[in-house]
Each structure stands twice: as C-alpha cells, then as structure tokens.
Design an enzyme around this catalytic site. Structure first.
Site, PDB file in Angstrom:
ATOM      1  N   ASN A   9       0.890  -1.129   0.132  1.00  0.00           N
ATOM      2  CA  ASN A   9       0.027  -0.188   0.221  1.00  0.00           C
ATOM      3  C   ASN A   9       0.819   1.286   0.082  1.00  0.00           C
ATOM      4  O   ASN A   9       1.400   1.494   1.033  1.00  0.00           O
ATOM      5  CB  ASN A   9      -0.960  -0.009   1.081  1.00  0.00           C
ATOM      6  N   TRP A  10       1.053   1.906  -1.290  1.00  0.00           N
ATOM      7  CA  TRP A  10       1.979   2.914  -1.106  1.00  0.00           C
ATOM      8  C   TRP A  10       1.327   4.257  -0.533  1.00  0.00           C
ATOM      9  O   TRP A  10       2.088   5.166  -0.391  1.00  0.00           O
ATOM     10  CB  TRP A  10       2.236   3.407  -2.851  1.00  0.00           C
ATOM     11  N   LYS A  11       0.096   4.214  -0.186  1.00  0.00           N
ATOM     12  CA  LYS A  11      -0.351   5.323   0.351  1.00  0.00           C
ATOM     13  C   LYS A  11      -0.434   6.590  -0.741  1.00  0.00           C
ATOM     14  O   LYS A  11      -0.156   6.455  -1.609  1.00  0.00           O
ATOM     15  CB  LYS A  11       0.086   5.676   1.774  1.00  0.00           C
ATOM     16  N   HIS A  95      -9.381   1.140   4.835  1.00  0.00           N
ATOM     17  CA  HIS A  95      -8.374   1.163   5.614  1.00  0.00           C
ATOM     18  C   HIS A  95      -8.399   2.171   6.770  1.00  0.00           C
ATOM     19  O   HIS A  95      -9.282   3.000   6.586  1.00  0.00           O
ATOM     20  CB  HIS A  95      -7.174   2.055   4.590  1.00  0.00           C
ATOM     21  N   GLU A  97      -6.942   4.712   7.881  1.00  0.00           N
ATOM     22  CA  GLU A  97      -6.695   5.987   7.650  1.00  0.00           C
ATOM     23  C   GLU A  97      -7.894   6.488   6.845  1.00  0.00           C
ATOM     24  O   GLU A  97      -8.287   7.759   7.214  1.00  0.00           O
ATOM     25  CB  GLU A  97      -5.345   6.007   6.567  1.00  0.00           C
ATOM     26  N   GLU A 167      -5.168  -4.887  10.817  1.00  0.00           N
ATOM     27  CA  GLU A 167      -4.263  -3.915  10.890  1.00  0.00           C
ATOM     28  C   GLU A 167      -4.716  -3.337  12.026  1.00  0.00           C
ATOM     29  O   GLU A 167      -5.226  -2.207  11.949  1.00  0.00           O
ATOM     30  CB  GLU A 167      -4.232  -2.824   9.566  1.00  0.00           C
ATOM     31  N   SER A 212       3.559  -1.888  10.345  1.00  0.00           N
ATOM     32  CA  SER A 212       5.175  -2.261  10.521  1.00  0.00           C
ATOM     33  C   SER A 212       5.609  -3.386  10.306  1.00  0.00           C
ATOM     34  O   SER A 212       6.512  -3.790  10.950  1.00  0.00           O
ATOM     35  CB  SER A 212       5.508  -1.668  12.226  1.00  0.00           C
ATOM     36  N   GLY A 233       2.944  -0.987   4.374  1.00  0.00           N
ATOM     37  CA  GLY A 233       2.893   0.411   4.085  1.00  0.00           C
ATOM     38  C   GLY A 233       4.502   0.850   3.908  1.00  0.00           C
ATOM     39  O   GLY A 233       4.882   0.635   2.495  1.00  0.00           O
ATOM     40  N   GLY A 234       5.118   1.324   4.567  1.00  0.00           N
ATOM     41  CA  GLY A 234       6.115   2.039   4.329  1.00  0.00           C
ATOM     42  C   GLY A 234       7.431   1.058   3.790  1.00  0.00           C
ATOM     43  O   GLY A 234       8.107   1.567   2.717  1.00  0.00           O
TER      44      GLY A 234
END
Ligand code: 13P
Length: 252
Positions: A9-11, A95, A97, A167, A212, A233-234
């Site tokens: 997920n590149w966000k 998600h 967010e 998540e 994470s 994510g990151g």
C-alpha cells in the site's frame, strides 16, 4: 492450501519518476514464480501508468480505495468499473486511515466491499482496533463489528475471493508491530467469525497482517498458521525490503 499475498500500500507517496524506479527494481529482482501473490497499490493517478509497467509480469495492480456507487454525480470518486478498466485486480477498502481521517463508517466500507466484489475485483477489507480498544480488551469486539457489517450486507459468499487484512491501528507506521502471537490471536478470531457462517469459505479466506511489517519481522509473523501474508505500507516503497518480505511469505 491458501496462497499467501503480499500487497504494498503505497498510500500517498511517489511520483512518476520514483514509481518507475521502484517498479523497475521490483521487476528486475522479483522471482519469475514467486511463492506468494504480489500486489502493488499506487495512488489513483498512477494506476494506469504503473499497470502498463507491470503488464506481462507476475505483479498485480490494486487500488487503495473505491466508490461504493457504480457511477454518476460523485465528484472526486473512482468506481470499481474504472479500477477494472485500468487493470486493477485488487482494491483496499476500509483502511483505518480512511475510517479515521475521512470518517468512513462500517456501513460505507461494507458497501465499497460489495461494489468491488460485484465488478470482479478482489476487495482487501481492512479491520483493526485502536490502542484504546486493545488496552480495554475490546480487540475482538471491534474487529467483529467491522467484519459483521460486511458479512451481513454482502454475505459470506462475497469473501469467497475476498481478502481480510488485520491492521491494528497502533501498529501502523509506528514501527511497533503486533507480536506474532497477537496477530495470530486476531487472525484466528477473524477466521472463526467467518467460519460461524461458512466453514469452507473461512478456511479459504486469506487473512493478511498489516502494521510495521519489515524485512526483519516478516518471517516470524508469516509463520503463524492464520497469517496468510501481509499488507505493507512504508516497507513497500523500498524494492529490496518489499522483495524480502515477499520471499518470507513463501511456503514453509
Ligand atoms: P506500515 O507498514 O507503514 O506500518 O503501514 C501499514 C499499512 O497501513 C498498510 O496498509
């Protein structure tokens, strides 16, 4: 046997130049037959171009969100049919967010899940508790509520191809991942909750862990019996890190 999925997920990250570099590196070093399904989810505006770069490769394309409605006067929204049209096979819905920053309700998320499923996309339904919920011992309660609305609206059959991503909000972007045991507990609960409606579908549903996940902790998380891969994510923005995570999701 459930085939694991590792989805990036590149966000709201990237640019045309950065994406091209990332995809080039992924394609150069990704095994010809990875042991897990690999998906990348760029922002909407980069889907088509990323899809072009991925064509003929083993990497699949996914959206980060989808409109609950099929078409019409919904300024700023993107429909499931449009995602299909530009080559998406997957789409993330609900998600945390989106739930927290954009106030998406359980009902709206369930409608999005249904809209994606109806158009033949594989929805990746995100569920997960906030830190206060966990501290109060309400993890199962929160996850059950988020899941039940989808099961009620769409039926367990909609999970036939669907994917759930657990998540925990406190683990997202914090560097503090759930322990493998915490992840397994939530995943087992999710599978049992689906199983109460349909045991066959529960056994086949892929349940991903997100929060994470890094190259250094993926192996122990993915080793848990109900963890069928990850939503990253990151670490999905770094090719070497993402590919190491993909390798960790292989069988055994
Ligand atoms: P991080 O891997 O950066 O914690 O993000 C997880 C996530 O939200 C994936 O959807």
């Amino acid at each position: 046997m459930r085939r694991a999925i590792v989805a990036g997920n590149w966000k709201m990250h990237g640019s045309r130049t950065e994406n091209a570099r990332l995809i080039e590196e992924l394609l150069a070093h990704c095994p010809a037959q990875p042991a897990a399904t690999c998906v990348v989810c760029p922002p909407f505006v980069y889907l088509q171009e990323t899809g072009r770069m991925l064509r003929g490769s083993v990497l699949s394309l996914g959206g980060q969100d989808v409109c609950a409605d099929a078409q019409g006067a919904f300024t700023g929204e993107v429909s499931a049919a449009m995602l299909k049209d530009v080559g998406c096979e997957y789409v993330i819905v609900g998600h945390s967010e989106r739930r927290l920053l954009y106030r998406e309700s359980d009902q709206l998320v369930a409608r999005k899940f249904g809209a994606a499923h109806a158009k033949g996309l594989v929805p990746i339904l995100c569920v997960g508790e906030q830190l206060a919920d966990r501290d109060a011992g309400r993890t199962h309660e929160v996850v059950a509520r988020q899941l039940d609305v989808v099961l009620e609206l769409c039926g367990a059959g909609a999970l036939e191809r669907g994917v759930v991503a657990y998540e925990p909000v406190w683990a997202i972007g914090t560097g503090r991942n759930a322990t493998p045991e915490q992840a397994q507990d939530a995943h087992e609960f999710i599978r049992a909750r689906i199983g109460a409606r349909d045991a066959r579908i529960a056994a086949a549903t892929r349940i991903l862990y997100g929060g994470s996940v890094k190259a250094g902790n993926a192996t122990e998380l993915f080793a848990m019996p109900d963890v069928d891969g990850g939503l990253i994510g990151g670490a999905s923005l770094k090719a070497d890190e993402f590919l190491t995570i993909l390798a960790a999701a292989g069988p055994g």
